[in-house]
Design an enzyme around this catalytic site. Sequence first.
Site, PDB file in Angstrom:
ATOM      1  N   ASP A  85      -5.661  26.678 -53.443  1.00  0.00           N
ATOM      2  CA  ASP A  85      -6.332  26.670 -54.749  1.00  0.00           C
ATOM      3  C   ASP A  85      -6.981  28.009 -55.055  1.00  0.00           C
ATOM      4  O   ASP A  85      -7.193  28.834 -54.155  1.00  0.00           O
ATOM      5  CB  ASP A  85      -7.387  25.562 -54.798  1.00  0.00           C
ATOM      6  CG  ASP A  85      -8.550  25.791 -53.838  1.00  0.00           C
ATOM      7  OD1 ASP A  85      -8.287  26.139 -52.666  1.00  0.00           O
ATOM      8  OD2 ASP A  85      -9.721  25.623 -54.242  1.00  0.00           O
ATOM      9  N   ASP A 146      -7.171  35.398 -53.383  1.00  0.00           N
ATOM     10  CA  ASP A 146      -8.000  34.425 -52.680  1.00  0.00           C
ATOM     11  C   ASP A 146      -7.510  33.030 -53.052  1.00  0.00           C
ATOM     12  O   ASP A 146      -7.914  32.483 -54.070  1.00  0.00           O
ATOM     13  CB  ASP A 146      -9.457  34.621 -53.080  1.00  0.00           C
ATOM     14  CG  ASP A 146     -10.424  33.674 -52.396  1.00  0.00           C
ATOM     15  OD1 ASP A 146     -10.029  33.022 -51.425  1.00  0.00           O
ATOM     16  OD2 ASP A 146     -11.584  33.592 -52.841  1.00  0.00           O
ATOM     17  N   GLU A 180     -10.414  24.434 -51.304  1.00  0.00           N
ATOM     18  CA  GLU A 180     -11.377  25.212 -50.537  1.00  0.00           C
ATOM     19  C   GLU A 180     -12.446  25.803 -51.433  1.00  0.00           C
ATOM     20  O   GLU A 180     -13.628  25.877 -51.067  1.00  0.00           O
ATOM     21  CB  GLU A 180     -10.647  26.324 -49.764  1.00  0.00           C
ATOM     22  CG  GLU A 180     -11.511  27.054 -48.740  1.00  0.00           C
ATOM     23  CD  GLU A 180     -12.224  28.281 -49.290  1.00  0.00           C
ATOM     24  OE1 GLU A 180     -13.003  28.905 -48.535  1.00  0.00           O
ATOM     25  OE2 GLU A 180     -12.021  28.643 -50.473  1.00  0.00           O
TER      26      GLU A 180
END
Length: 413
Positions: A85, A146, A180
Amino acid sequence: MSSLTERFLKYVKIDTQSDEDSTACPSTAKQFQLADVLYQELWDMGVRDIVYDREFCYLYASIPSNLPAGQAEKVPAIGFIAHMDTSPEVSGADVKPRLIEQYDGGDIVLNEEKDIHLSPADYPDLAACAGRTLIVTDGTTLLGADDKAGVAEIMTAVEEMLSHPEVPHGTIKIAFTPDEEVGKGMDHFNVEAFGARFAFTVDGGSEGELEFENFNAASARVYVTGKSIHPGDAKNRMVNASLMAGAFMQQLPPEQTPEHTEGYEGFYHLCSMQGDIEHAQLNYIIRDHDRKLFEQKKAYFQQVCDFLNQKYGSGIFRAEIRDSYYNMKEQILPAWHLIETAQKAMKDNGIEPVVVPIRGGTDGSRLSFMGVPCPNLYTGGHNYHGRFEYACVESMESMVKVIRRIAALYAES
């Protein structure tokens, strides 16, 4: 273009933004789109030991040891984890990544029409990337390094391990997780299905970063209940929830915010707020590396609510505080070989390790308390959670080498 870069560009174009207000797992169904892609890629590589949790969107896979019988059993299974995610703070839809080859060290025009520039004057780390290849956004979305950089690096390392059986390694376990970014990545993680005794998250930043300390973390919400009265008749009767929310904010120490802290210093961070006269809501995160200070911060947060209820009237303020994760240091110290091995793997590839505390957390923070010590490795991404996010291709490529070297070092030990 390398297979690593191609993978990364492919992954970031898939919108996997999570939703902190959702009670579902995964918090957004679109995270399954990337999980489906990864499952198929692993299958096409020849990986057959795959477990796809199609209820909660976790993907586990195992690459068998290529060591001789008798030796393989002596080498612990090592895991590598990345999350699928992206942050809910900035849109992850319609990402338009662009390669900047041989970056010249100056300003990068991300979006000429909107006059958006990425400048080393604002982001000093950018200057260190001069001469390298960068991947940037168009200034309207985040990039998604990320943690799609980590996903791409793990996938590429697996592909190279399978393509080069002459390089010894023990059993390698990999996992890709949802949610996360909203603190729920380990909510339904299956330690048994994962199968590793020790692991690394590949979810850090600049090249060389190695992290085994992180914040203790909590999410906190303040609900403010007001009373609406016609403003012409409001004297001594109206309770404006939005103004009361401001009173709460003024009680928190102004020096304990992200923009005034660094290193091991903790903070209160107001993430969002909304309100009108009758109702207001403040959404915070609370962070501190020191567990005692962390508990004090949470207690003070509640004390502010109690104080303001005494001052303005019972029941106006209500706080909800939920712990998210804890500092994994205490779980890593007994497995210090993980840090030593990662440092050697970096040095063997000409990279100087930089041990720093995480001013945040990873899936590894919680996994370490679930019995699998799990420090964090860099990805080569920078400026996470924002429109000025970028990734350095050479740093990403070096992480692939580090992953493979970690696997080889455990096989050699």
